[in-house]
Design a protein around this motif. Sequence first.
Motif, PDB file in Angstrom:
ATOM      1  N   ASN A   1      15.007  -4.179  -8.373  1.00  0.00           N
ATOM      2  CA  ASN A   1      15.471  -3.819  -9.545  1.00  0.00           C
ATOM      3  C   ASN A   1      15.631  -4.971 -10.293  1.00  0.00           C
ATOM      4  O   ASN A   1      15.625  -5.284 -11.527  1.00  0.00           O
ATOM      5  CB  ASN A   1      16.624  -2.854  -9.601  1.00  0.00           C
TER       6      ASN A   1
ATOM      7  N   PRO B   1       4.181  -3.485 -12.386  1.00  0.00           N
ATOM      8  CA  PRO B   1       3.911  -2.241 -11.893  1.00  0.00           C
ATOM      9  C   PRO B   1       2.431  -2.170 -11.817  1.00  0.00           C
ATOM     10  O   PRO B   1       1.737  -2.581 -12.857  1.00  0.00           O
ATOM     11  CB  PRO B   1       4.728  -1.411 -12.735  1.00  0.00           C
TER      12      PRO B   1
ATOM     13  N   GLY C   1      -0.143   0.913 -10.963  1.00  0.00           N
ATOM     14  CA  GLY C   1      -0.373   2.213 -10.417  1.00  0.00           C
ATOM     15  C   GLY C   1      -1.095   2.922 -11.644  1.00  0.00           C
ATOM     16  O   GLY C   1      -1.414   2.340 -12.601  1.00  0.00           O
TER      17      GLY C   1
ATOM     18  N   SER D   1       2.765   5.515 -15.074  1.00  0.00           N
ATOM     19  CA  SER D   1       4.247   5.110 -14.617  1.00  0.00           C
ATOM     20  C   SER D   1       5.003   6.195 -13.600  1.00  0.00           C
ATOM     21  O   SER D   1       5.990   6.070 -12.941  1.00  0.00           O
ATOM     22  CB  SER D   1       5.038   5.151 -15.698  1.00  0.00           C
ATOM     23  N   ARG D   2       4.243   7.437 -13.127  1.00  0.00           N
ATOM     24  CA  ARG D   2       4.620   8.141 -12.116  1.00  0.00           C
ATOM     25  C   ARG D   2       4.447   7.730 -10.605  1.00  0.00           C
ATOM     26  O   ARG D   2       4.570   8.277  -9.840  1.00  0.00           O
ATOM     27  CB  ARG D   2       4.333   9.652 -12.261  1.00  0.00           C
ATOM     28  N   SER D   3       3.266   6.923 -10.617  1.00  0.00           N
ATOM     29  CA  SER D   3       2.859   6.465  -9.363  1.00  0.00           C
ATOM     30  C   SER D   3       3.992   5.862  -8.637  1.00  0.00           C
ATOM     31  O   SER D   3       5.052   5.175  -8.936  1.00  0.00           O
ATOM     32  CB  SER D   3       1.881   5.121  -9.418  1.00  0.00           C
ATOM     33  N   ARG D   4       4.119   6.303  -7.155  1.00  0.00           N
ATOM     34  CA  ARG D   4       5.166   5.734  -6.265  1.00  0.00           C
ATOM     35  C   ARG D   4       4.556   5.126  -5.125  1.00  0.00           C
ATOM     36  O   ARG D   4       3.519   5.387  -4.678  1.00  0.00           O
ATOM     37  CB  ARG D   4       5.821   7.055  -6.061  1.00  0.00           C
ATOM     38  N   ALA D   5       5.417   4.108  -4.507  1.00  0.00           N
ATOM     39  CA  ALA D   5       5.119   3.547  -3.189  1.00  0.00           C
ATOM     40  C   ALA D   5       6.472   3.467  -2.468  1.00  0.00           C
ATOM     41  O   ALA D   5       7.686   3.752  -3.174  1.00  0.00           O
ATOM     42  CB  ALA D   5       4.585   2.285  -3.599  1.00  0.00           C
ATOM     43  N   LYS D   6       6.595   3.127  -1.260  1.00  0.00           N
ATOM     44  CA  LYS D   6       7.639   3.024  -0.408  1.00  0.00           C
ATOM     45  C   LYS D   6       8.156   1.495  -0.576  1.00  0.00           C
ATOM     46  O   LYS D   6       7.246   0.827  -0.787  1.00  0.00           O
ATOM     47  CB  LYS D   6       7.597   3.163   0.984  1.00  0.00           C
TER      48      LYS D   6
ATOM     49  N   ASP E   1      11.814   5.131  -2.942  1.00  0.00           N
ATOM     50  CA  ASP E   1      10.726   5.308  -3.384  1.00  0.00           C
ATOM     51  C   ASP E   1      10.804   4.442  -4.766  1.00  0.00           C
ATOM     52  O   ASP E   1      11.954   4.360  -5.409  1.00  0.00           O
ATOM     53  CB  ASP E   1      10.695   6.947  -4.064  1.00  0.00           C
ATOM     54  N   THR E   2       9.781   3.802  -5.014  1.00  0.00           N
ATOM     55  CA  THR E   2       9.573   3.034  -5.992  1.00  0.00           C
ATOM     56  C   THR E   2       8.224   2.797  -6.740  1.00  0.00           C
ATOM     57  O   THR E   2       7.232   3.382  -6.120  1.00  0.00           O
ATOM     58  CB  THR E   2      10.260   1.434  -5.558  1.00  0.00           C
ATOM     59  N   GLN E   3       8.210   2.035  -7.822  1.00  0.00           N
ATOM     60  CA  GLN E   3       6.574   1.706  -8.401  1.00  0.00           C
ATOM     61  C   GLN E   3       6.179   0.719  -7.700  1.00  0.00           C
ATOM     62  O   GLN E   3       6.669  -0.115  -6.926  1.00  0.00           O
ATOM     63  CB  GLN E   3       6.951   1.397  -9.701  1.00  0.00           C
TER      64      GLN E   3
END
Length: 221
Positions: A165, A179, A181, A184-189, A199-201
């Motif tokens: 963060n 970021p 992806g 902006s909704r793409s997620r990664a661990k 879960d994060t970008q």
Amino acid sequence: MTTSPKTESELLHRAKSIAGLTLGELAAELNIIVPPNLKRDKGWVGQLLEIALGAKAGSKPEQDFAHLGIELKTIPINANGYPLETTFVSLAPLIQNSGVDWENSHVKHKLSRVLWIPVQGERHIPLAERFIGAPILWQPSPEQEQRLRRDWEELMDYIVLGKLNQINAKLGEVLQLRPKGANSRSRAKGVNAQGEIIDTQPLGFYLRKEFTAQILQNFFL
């Protein structure tokens, strides 16, 4: 499909032979349709040049010409030869990154030798009419590698210590984390400061424009 070049000189010869063509002329030679713009086809220019030069890696973590140890990077420039955007290098490893150091990092691997192809990128020029520039085969000088390494180590500290963060595009002198992806909704661990998986970008390493501008200027001078 263009065959992969067997030698570095063959790759350079190909890259020089397309310099001075427009994207439309090259696309016509390869029977590829030119999109009206890059809004929906962001990676089109890079894909066109990969096909023309016989690159094989696609989106794999290896170099585009792994057998030659060379990565291909197209770089959109303005009328003064200045880069118009930052250059994506690789995804950042947000988990399972213990033991990763600069020497065995994807960033060092990808940037060990790069074939830069400048392309006119100003939006007022129709895509098909943009010219392809002269190729530049580059490898980082000891001083450039020092700067890359310093940024990479600082940015990886943020990731490993779970300070996701606190990461922003201002960190890093020549390399930045942003970021990466489809949207902006793409997620990664990732890992938070408590060491928990969250879960994060997805984040990618990008070269700043000032750094790539220096590479281009050094070559053309």
